[in-house]
Design an enzyme around this catalytic site. Structure first.
Site, short mmCIF file in Angstrom:
data_model
loop_
_atom_site.label_atom_id
_atom_site.label_comp_id
_atom_site.label_asym_id
_atom_site.label_seq_id
_atom_site.Cartn_x
_atom_site.Cartn_y
_atom_site.Cartn_z
N ALA A 101 0.77 -0.74 -0.36
CA ALA A 101 0.36 -0.49 0.26
C ALA A 101 0.97 1.37 -0.07
O ALA A 101 2.47 1.20 0.62
CB ALA A 101 -0.87 -0.26 1.09
N GLY A 144 0.56 -5.15 1.05
CA GLY A 144 -0.94 -5.62 0.30
C GLY A 144 -0.33 -5.37 -0.61
O GLY A 144 -1.51 -6.07 -1.74
N GLU A 147 -0.77 -9.19 -0.14
CA GLU A 147 -2.05 -9.55 -0.15
C GLU A 147 -2.89 -9.43 -1.80
O GLU A 147 -3.69 -10.34 -2.06
CB GLU A 147 -2.96 -8.75 0.87
CG GLU A 147 -2.14 -8.79 2.35
CD GLU A 147 -2.19 -7.59 2.88
OE1 GLU A 147 -2.34 -6.61 3.09
OE2 GLU A 147 -2.36 -7.64 4.39
N GLU A 167 4.72 -5.10 7.31
CA GLU A 167 4.11 -4.45 7.80
C GLU A 167 4.91 -4.16 9.25
O GLU A 167 4.75 -3.12 9.66
CB GLU A 167 2.66 -4.25 7.88
CG GLU A 167 2.22 -4.32 6.46
CD GLU A 167 2.43 -5.93 5.67
OE1 GLU A 167 2.26 -6.62 6.28
OE2 GLU A 167 1.01 -5.48 4.94
#
Ligand code: CO8
Length: 293
Positions: A101, A144, A147, A167
């Protein structure tokens, strides 16, 4: 028990109805790539039935900002409705599938802004797609990005791909499946190690863990993913959709309920023309001509 079976039968029937309705939709997707800032897309394959979506934010290693995820959702919406498309490939660059992200976009957020702004709400779109999606991962698939790959149905990796959930080093935790999908795929010990250390794992390690189904030379990766999409596209799109739903159910329910869902969905295929055609073609020793109904 009877109620659960009834519920599952109803659900299978609903899937069939939605799938049949979807195959009647005709709008071909002509949205110009020029309108898109963060990705490119094209239709490819011998039968022009595989869509390739390429994340294209090279300066930020395809960091998944809101704008990118919105464009990805819109593009998936269009390809999902396009009845000529059998499968979708999502890929990035040789350096990065996606490095996570967008940290710079998230950095100023407060807790209440995350809640009130429904932070990264576009992210569930990929996992909700009814058509098969193949992630073709070269380079970094972190946070992300990892993911996003796990939201796809099948992951092919280039030899230099690197997966990870870093993260923890940013003072946060995975927020789009890194603690949940990863654990279901690789088991608790490996998922814990990946999430708690933030260490990256290689494509070969990812394949050993079952996260990735094939490791390929980087320059062949997208072609092989497209071939996979084409192979899926030789089957009935209607039945492919039911099969995808049945496999996904394995992640969402108990074994007993999953088996009932599978059985009822199997039964439901007997209400389709494509099931009739598939078995008749076998008996008559000829290729099947599926019509998605
Ligand atoms: N966000 C924003 N910018 C990024 C990101 C990112 N995730 N990753 C890289 N960039 C930018 C860098 O800031 C840099 O920009 P600039 O040139 O303007 O400084 C550019 O991309 C190139 O990056 P590097 O110079 O760092 O390239 P290197 O080759 O040296 O390093 C790495 C590559 C190792 C990938 C490194 O960039 C890195 O560690 N990136 C961050 C990886 C990371 O921590 N990802 C997790 C992000 S958090 C997350 O994904 C949470 C998901 C929650 C989803 C919730 C949904 C509801």
């Amino acid at each position: 028990m009877a109620n659960i079976a009834k519920l599952l039968a109803g659900r299978a029937q609903h899937v069939l109805q939605v799938a049949a309705k979807q195959t009647q939709l005709t709008p071909r997707f002509f949205a110009s790539a020029a309108n898109l800032e963060f990705l490119k897309h094209e239709v490819t394959g011998e039968k022009k039935n595989v869509a390739v979506i390429t994340l294209n934010r090279p300066k930020a290693l395809n960091a998944l900002c809101n704008g990118l995820m919105k464009e990805l959702s819109q593009t998936l919406d269009a390809y999902e409705k396009d009845k000529s498309i059998a499968a979708i490939v999502i890929t990035g660059s040789e350096k990065a599938f996606a490095a996570g992200a967008d940290i710079k976009e998230m950095q100023p957020n407060t807790y209440s802004q995350c809640i009130m702004g429904n932070l990264l709400s576009e992210w569930t779109r990929v996992a909700r797609c009814q058509k098969p999606i193949i992630a073709a991962v070269n380079g970094y698939a972190l946070g992300g990005g990892c993911e996003l790959a796990m939201m796809c149905d099948i992951i092919y990796a280039g030899e230099k791909a690197k997966f990870g959930q870093p993260e923890i080093a940013l003072g946060t935790i995975p927020g789009a499946g890194g603690t949940q999908r990863l654990t279901r795929v690789v088991g608790k010990s490996k998922a814990m190690e990946i999430c708690l250390t933030g260490n990256m794992i290689s494509a070969t390690e990812a394949e050993k863990m079952g996260l990735v189904s094939k490791v390929l030379p980087a320059d062949q990766l997208v072609n092989e993913a497209v071939k996979l999409g084409e192979k899926i596209g030789t089957h009935s799109g209607l039945i492919v959709q039911l099969c995808k739903e049945a496999v996904n159910t394995a992640y969402e329910t108990t074994l007993q309920e999953g088996l009932k869902f599978e059985r009822r969905t199997f039964h439901a295929t007997f209400s389709t023309e494509d099931r009739k055609e598939g078995m008749t073609a076998f008996v008559e020793k000829r290729p099947a001509n599926f019509k998605n109904n």
